[in-house]
Design a protein around this motif. Structure first.
Motif, PDB file in Angstrom:
ATOM      1  N   MET A   1      20.479  60.436  39.824  1.00 41.86           N
ATOM      2  CA  MET A   1      20.624  59.565  38.592  1.00 41.86           C
ATOM      3  C   MET A   1      20.374  58.149  38.492  1.00 41.86           C
ATOM      4  N   SER A   2      19.639  57.492  37.718  1.00 44.02           N
ATOM      5  CA  SER A   2      19.584  56.136  37.618  1.00 44.02           C
ATOM      6  C   SER A   2      20.007  55.655  36.215  1.00 44.02           C
ATOM      7  N   ALA A   3      20.832  54.636  36.387  1.00 44.25           N
ATOM      8  CA  ALA A   3      21.326  54.272  34.870  1.00 44.25           C
ATOM      9  C   ALA A   3      19.950  53.816  34.044  1.00 44.25           C
ATOM     10  N   ARG A   4      20.147  54.096  32.661  1.00 43.80           N
ATOM     11  CA  ARG A   4      18.829  53.783  31.726  1.00 43.80           C
ATOM     12  C   ARG A   4      19.439  52.222  31.346  1.00 43.80           C
ATOM     13  N   ILE A   5      18.512  51.366  31.235  1.00 43.01           N
ATOM     14  CA  ILE A   5      18.702  50.141  30.907  1.00 43.01           C
ATOM     15  C   ILE A   5      18.423  49.869  29.337  1.00 43.01           C
ATOM     16  N   LEU A   6      19.246  49.650  28.784  1.00 40.08           N
ATOM     17  CA  LEU A   6      18.991  49.331  27.225  1.00 40.08           C
ATOM     18  C   LEU A   6      19.003  47.972  26.926  1.00 40.08           C
ATOM     19  N   ARG A   7      17.907  47.412  26.424  1.00 36.68           N
ATOM     20  CA  ARG A   7      17.968  45.806  26.114  1.00 36.68           C
ATOM     21  C   ARG A   7      18.468  45.490  24.564  1.00 36.68           C
ATOM     22  N   TRP A   8      19.346  44.744  24.793  1.00 35.41           N
ATOM     23  CA  TRP A   8      19.779  44.186  23.532  1.00 35.41           C
ATOM     24  C   TRP A   8      18.951  43.282  22.773  1.00 35.41           C
ATOM     25  N   ARG A   9      18.548  43.429  21.627  1.00 36.51           N
ATOM     26  CA  ARG A   9      17.585  42.355  21.034  1.00 36.51           C
ATOM     27  C   ARG A   9      18.217  41.968  19.735  1.00 36.51           C
ATOM     28  N   GLU A  10      18.689  40.742  19.481  1.00 32.05           N
ATOM     29  CA  GLU A  10      19.147  40.556  18.242  1.00 32.05           C
ATOM     30  C   GLU A  10      18.602  41.005  17.013  1.00 32.05           C
ATOM     31  N   GLY A  11      19.401  41.576  16.060  1.00 33.30           N
ATOM     32  CA  GLY A  11      18.576  42.039  14.966  1.00 33.30           C
ATOM     33  C   GLY A  11      18.114  43.178  14.773  1.00 33.30           C
ATOM     34  N   ASP A  12      17.881  43.918  15.938  1.00 39.35           N
ATOM     35  CA  ASP A  12      17.013  45.074  16.237  1.00 39.35           C
ATOM     36  C   ASP A  12      17.571  46.130  17.159  1.00 39.35           C
ATOM     37  N   ASN A  13      18.760  46.588  16.681  1.00 42.26           N
ATOM     38  CA  ASN A  13      19.443  47.233  17.872  1.00 42.26           C
ATOM     39  C   ASN A  13      19.822  48.901  17.383  1.00 42.26           C
ATOM     40  N   GLU A  14      19.288  49.173  16.400  1.00 44.42           N
ATOM     41  CA  GLU A  14      19.794  50.505  15.638  1.00 44.42           C
ATOM     42  C   GLU A  14      19.735  51.672  16.695  1.00 44.42           C
ATOM     43  N   LYS A  15      18.247  51.821  17.478  1.00 43.16           N
ATOM     44  CA  LYS A  15      18.109  52.823  18.395  1.00 43.16           C
ATOM     45  C   LYS A  15      19.160  52.722  19.546  1.00 43.16           C
ATOM     46  N   LEU A  16      19.119  51.569  19.882  1.00 40.63           N
ATOM     47  CA  LEU A  16      19.952  51.177  21.081  1.00 40.63           C
ATOM     48  C   LEU A  16      21.546  51.719  20.790  1.00 40.63           C
ATOM     49  N   LEU A  17      21.987  51.398  19.674  1.00 38.41           N
ATOM     50  CA  LEU A  17      23.317  51.673  19.310  1.00 38.41           C
ATOM     51  C   LEU A  17      23.597  53.307  19.357  1.00 38.41           C
ATOM     52  N   LYS A  18      22.593  53.968  18.586  1.00 41.43           N
ATOM     53  CA  LYS A  18      22.392  55.432  18.636  1.00 41.43           C
ATOM     54  C   LYS A  18      22.616  55.932  19.994  1.00 41.43           C
ATOM     55  N   GLN A  19      21.619  55.766  20.890  1.00 38.94           N
ATOM     56  CA  GLN A  19      21.721  55.918  22.247  1.00 38.94           C
ATOM     57  C   GLN A  19      22.853  55.879  22.987  1.00 38.94           C
ATOM     58  N   ALA A  20      23.448  54.476  23.061  1.00 43.00           N
ATOM     59  CA  ALA A  20      24.582  54.582  23.594  1.00 43.00           C
ATOM     60  C   ALA A  20      25.881  55.162  23.136  1.00 43.00           C
ATOM     61  N   ALA A  21      25.810  55.333  21.569  1.00 44.17           N
ATOM     62  CA  ALA A  21      27.060  56.054  21.014  1.00 44.17           C
ATOM     63  C   ALA A  21      26.889  57.654  21.472  1.00 44.17           C
ATOM     64  N   ASP A  22      25.816  57.986  21.563  1.00 45.05           N
ATOM     65  CA  ASP A  22      25.313  59.656  21.891  1.00 45.05           C
ATOM     66  C   ASP A  22      25.785  59.786  23.298  1.00 45.05           C
ATOM     67  N   ILE A  23      25.441  58.745  24.373  1.00 47.25           N
ATOM     68  CA  ILE A  23      25.827  59.157  25.501  1.00 47.25           C
ATOM     69  C   ILE A  23      27.425  59.149  25.511  1.00 47.25           C
ATOM     70  N   LEU A  24      28.206  58.262  24.938  1.00 48.71           N
ATOM     71  CA  LEU A  24      29.806  58.095  24.888  1.00 48.71           C
ATOM     72  C   LEU A  24      30.158  59.421  24.472  1.00 48.71           C
ATOM     73  N   SER A  25      29.643  59.934  23.246  1.00 48.68           N
ATOM     74  CA  SER A  25      30.242  61.074  22.661  1.00 48.68           C
ATOM     75  C   SER A  25      30.015  62.520  23.427  1.00 48.68           C
ATOM     76  N   HIS A  26      28.927  62.208  24.483  1.00 46.45           N
ATOM     77  CA  HIS A  26      28.922  63.471  25.428  1.00 46.45           C
ATOM     78  C   HIS A  26      29.488  63.040  26.607  1.00 46.45           C
ATOM     79  N   GLY A  27      30.626  62.244  26.612  1.00 45.72           N
ATOM     80  CA  GLY A  27      31.494  61.812  27.617  1.00 45.72           C
ATOM     81  C   GLY A  27      30.857  61.185  28.996  1.00 45.72           C
ATOM     82  N   GLY A  28      29.561  60.260  28.597  1.00 41.16           N
ATOM     83  CA  GLY A  28      29.027  59.638  29.606  1.00 41.16           C
ATOM     84  C   GLY A  28      29.485  58.117  29.721  1.00 41.16           C
TER      85      GLY A  28
END
Ligand code: AMP
Ligand code: MG
Length: 329
Positions: A1-28
Motif C-alpha cells: 500500500m502506498s499513501a494517497r497524496i491529497l493536495r490542499w488547494r485554498e478554497g477548493d477542498n470539498e472532495k479532499l475533505l470528504k475523502q479524508a473523512a471517509d478514510i478516518l471513519s473507516h478506521g484509516g
C-alpha cells in the motif's frame, strides 16, 4: 500500500475533505498538516484506529497522544476546563499550545488515546486540519507523523519518506508554519507546569496566566519519566497483581487471554476477557485498558495473563503489561 497524496488547494477542498473523512471513519490513518508539524491522525473514538497509529510508527510503548479538536465546544466535550484553561484557550487557540486537563466524563476519546489516564492532552490546530476535524465531527488523535525515534516531519514529502507505505493518505498543504512541536502545559495539578517546551514561548503563556510555569522535571532521569505519565513504571496498574505469560489459571485468578487457544483450565477463572479471540494485535491493543479495568473490578487478587506475541504492536502491549505487573511503591 502506498499513501494517497491529497493536495490542499485554498478554497477548493470539498472532495479532499470528504475523502479524508471517509478514510478516518473507516478506521484509516491520514497524515494532516498542522502549524506545528505533520500529525498522523486517527479517529480518537476508534480504539483499533488508534492502535494502528502505534503500529505504523513502530512505537514500542503506549504513551498518551494529543487529541486534536475543531473548536472550543469539542474541546469542552473532552476535557474539564477551569478558568486558567479558558484563558489560555482564548489567548492561544488555534495555535501551537497543548493543554493537559482532567478528562471529561463521557469524553469521545478511546482509552488508548490517553493511555488510560484520567487526564487528556488537547489542542486546537489551525488551517486544513481544523477544517478536517470540523467536517469529521469527532476529535482526531495524532502524534507526529514519523517512524518512532525519527525527526518530526514538516512537509508531506518527509511523511511520505518515513510512513508512505504504512498509512492511507497524506494531506499536502506545504511546509508547516511553526515547524516545532506544540508547547505542552499541564493544568491538571495545583500549579501550572510546562511539560514540553515547543512552538509557543513559555513567557507568553505566563503573561496570560499571571503566574510562573513550573519547569519540566529535570532533576533526574526518573523524575522526567514521571512527568510523561505513560512512562511511569507501575503507571495505571490495576489493583490486582498481574501474573504474566501464564499457561494455566491458579485458583481464584481472573484470566486475560489472547488468541483462539485458551489455557486448558480456563473455565476455572473467576472472570475472563480475551484481548482478541482471532489473535489480532490491533484488536488486542484497543481492548487492553478496558479489559484490565474490567478484570480488576472482578475482585480477583491476581490476573493471569496469557502470552501475547512480542512482534509489532505486541511490543507495546507487552511493555504495558510489564509495567502494570511491576511492583508498586
Ligand atoms: P507527540 O506524541 O509527539 O504528539 O507528543 C505527545 C506528548 O504529550 C507526549 O510528550 C506525551 O507524554 C504528552 N501527553 C499526552 N497526553 C498527556 C497527559 N494526559 N498527561 C501528560 N502528558 C501527556
Ligand atoms: Mg513525535
Amino acid at each position: 500500500m502506498s499513501a494517497r497524496i491529497l493536495r490542499w488547494r485554498e478554497g477548493d477542498n470539498e472532495k479532499l475533505l470528504k475523502q479524508a473523512a471517509d478514510i478516518l471513519s473507516h478506521g484509516g490513518l491520514v497524515a494532516i498538516p498542522t502549524e506545528t508539524v505533520y500529525g498522523l491522525a486517527a479517529d480518537a473514538t476508534n480504539g483499533e484506529a488508534v492502535a494502528r497509529i502505534f503500529a505504523a510508527k513502530g512505537r514500542p510503548r503506549f504513551n498518551p497522544l494529543i487529541a486534536h479538536v475543531a473548536d472550543l465546544a469539542m474541546a469542552r466535550s473532552c476535557a474539564r476546563f477551569d478558568a486558567r484553561a479558558e484563558r489560555l484557550a482564548q489567548a492561544f487557540w488555534p495555535g501551537p499550545l497543548t493543554l493537559v486537563l482532567p478528562l471529561a466524563e463521557g469524553a469521545p476519546v478511546h482509552p488508548l488515546v490517553t493511555a488510560g489516564l484520567g487526564t487528556i492532552a488537547i489542542r486546537r490546530p489551525s488551517g486544513p486540519s481544523a477544517e478536517l476535524i470540523a467536517r469529521f465531527g469527532r476529535p482526531l488523535a495524532a502524534p507526529s507523523a514519523n517512524p518512532s525515534g525519527r525527526l518530526s516531519p514538516t512537509s508531506a514529502a518527509h511523511v511520505a519518506e518515513g510512513l508512505g507505505e504504512s498509512i492511507d493518505a497524506i494531506i499536502d498543504a506545504g511546509p508547516c508554519r511553526v515547524g516545532l512541536e506544540s508547547t505542552i502545559v499541564s493544568l491538571a495539578g495545583q500549579a501550572p507546569r510546562l511539560l514540553r517546551p515547543g512552538g509557543l514561548n513559555a513567557a507568553q503563556i505566563e503573561a496570560v496566566l499571571g503566574e510562573r510555569l513550573l519547569a519540566p522535571e529535570t532533576v533526574s532521569g526518573e523524575a522526567r519519566k514521571i512527568e510523561a505519565p505513560g512512562m511511569m513504571s507501575s503507571h495505571y496498574a490495576p489493583r490486582a497483581a498481574l501474573r504474566l505469560d501464564a499457561a494455566r489459571v491458579e485458583p481464584g485468578e481472573a484470566l486475560l487471554a489472547f488468541g483462539p487457544a485458551l489455557p486448558e483450565n480456563a473455565g476455572e477463572a473467576v472472570a475472563t476477557r480475551n484481548l482478541s479471540p482471532a489473535g489480532s494485535l490491533v484488536e488486542a491493543a484497543a481492548s487492553l485498558f478496558a479489559f484490565l479495568h474490567e478484570l480488576d473490578r472482578s475482585g480477583a487478587a491476581v490476573i493471569a495473563v496469557a502470552p501475547v506475541p512480542r512482534q509489532g504492536l505486541g511490543a507495546a502491549i507487552n511493555d504495558r503489561l510489564a509495567r502494570a505487573a511491576a511492583p508498586r511503591a
